[in-house]
Design a protein around this motif. Sequence first.
Motif, PDB file in Angstrom:
ATOM      1  N   UNK A  66      -3.600  -6.494  32.610  1.00 50.99           N
ATOM      2  CA  UNK A  66      -3.554  -7.848  33.169  1.00 50.99           C
ATOM      3  C   UNK A  66      -4.961  -8.404  33.375  1.00 50.99           C
ATOM      4  N   UNK A  67      -5.875  -7.577  33.849  1.00 49.12           N
ATOM      5  CA  UNK A  67      -7.250  -8.030  34.073  1.00 49.12           C
ATOM      6  C   UNK A  67      -7.946  -8.374  32.763  1.00 49.12           C
ATOM      7  N   UNK A  68      -7.775  -7.542  31.765  1.00 49.43           N
ATOM      8  CA  UNK A  68      -8.398  -7.803  30.469  1.00 49.43           C
ATOM      9  C   UNK A  68      -7.834  -9.078  29.854  1.00 49.43           C
ATOM     10  N   UNK A  69      -6.527  -9.251  29.926  1.00 50.80           N
ATOM     11  CA  UNK A  69      -5.910 -10.460  29.373  1.00 50.80           C
ATOM     12  C   UNK A  69      -6.412 -11.700  30.101  1.00 50.80           C
ATOM     13  N   UNK A  70      -6.477 -11.639  31.423  1.00 50.08           N
ATOM     14  CA  UNK A  70      -6.942 -12.797  32.185  1.00 50.08           C
ATOM     15  C   UNK A  70      -8.388 -13.154  31.868  1.00 50.08           C
ATOM     16  N   UNK A  71      -9.239 -12.152  31.763  1.00 50.46           N
ATOM     17  CA  UNK A  71     -10.658 -12.427  31.585  1.00 50.46           C
ATOM     18  C   UNK A  71     -11.066 -12.716  30.143  1.00 50.46           C
ATOM     19  N   UNK A  72     -10.369 -12.133  29.183  1.00 48.92           N
ATOM     20  CA  UNK A  72     -10.835 -12.253  27.805  1.00 48.92           C
ATOM     21  C   UNK A  72      -9.990 -13.172  26.917  1.00 48.92           C
ATOM     22  N   UNK A  73      -8.728 -13.269  27.189  1.00 47.73           N
ATOM     23  CA  UNK A  73      -7.857 -13.929  26.228  1.00 47.73           C
ATOM     24  C   UNK A  73      -7.253 -15.251  26.688  1.00 47.73           C
ATOM     25  N   UNK A  74      -7.552 -15.692  27.882  1.00 47.70           N
ATOM     26  CA  UNK A  74      -7.066 -16.981  28.352  1.00 47.70           C
ATOM     27  C   UNK A  74      -8.245 -17.948  28.346  1.00 47.70           C
ATOM     28  N   UNK A  75      -8.256 -18.868  27.369  1.00 47.34           N
ATOM     29  CA  UNK A  75      -9.440 -19.739  27.217  1.00 47.34           C
ATOM     30  C   UNK A  75      -9.650 -20.688  28.395  1.00 47.34           C
TER      31      UNK A  75
END
Length: 124
Positions: A66-75
Amino acid sequence: LFAFIHAYWLPPTLKVSEEVELDYGKSNNLPLIDSILEIPLAVKWKGSLWWIVWIFWGFFLAIFVASVVLLLFIPELTAKKSTVVAVAAALLQLYQITGDFSEYWVYTRNAEAVYDDQDEPSSA
């Protein structure tokens, strides 16, 4: 908190089997990757309630993803570099805590109580 409460109910002295000690001794010499190396040991030395280790690793994995998705993949979400570093440090700390809990749980599942004459429970 869970481990603290659990440890309160354990006998005062536990003796862990020598094989478990040797296996964990080998992996503990590699500080950053020791928790990953110890995951197979949780399978090898599983005792009663062995599945609790997997619940904690599942929580860690869910929080990590969840942290990786929030920080890297949500423009739309822009994070400062300091925020990314803080999240990375928090994830590293959570990883270490999860690994230490896993090791604690395996140790307590593969241990026998050792009593002195004074500590021995009464059989009344």
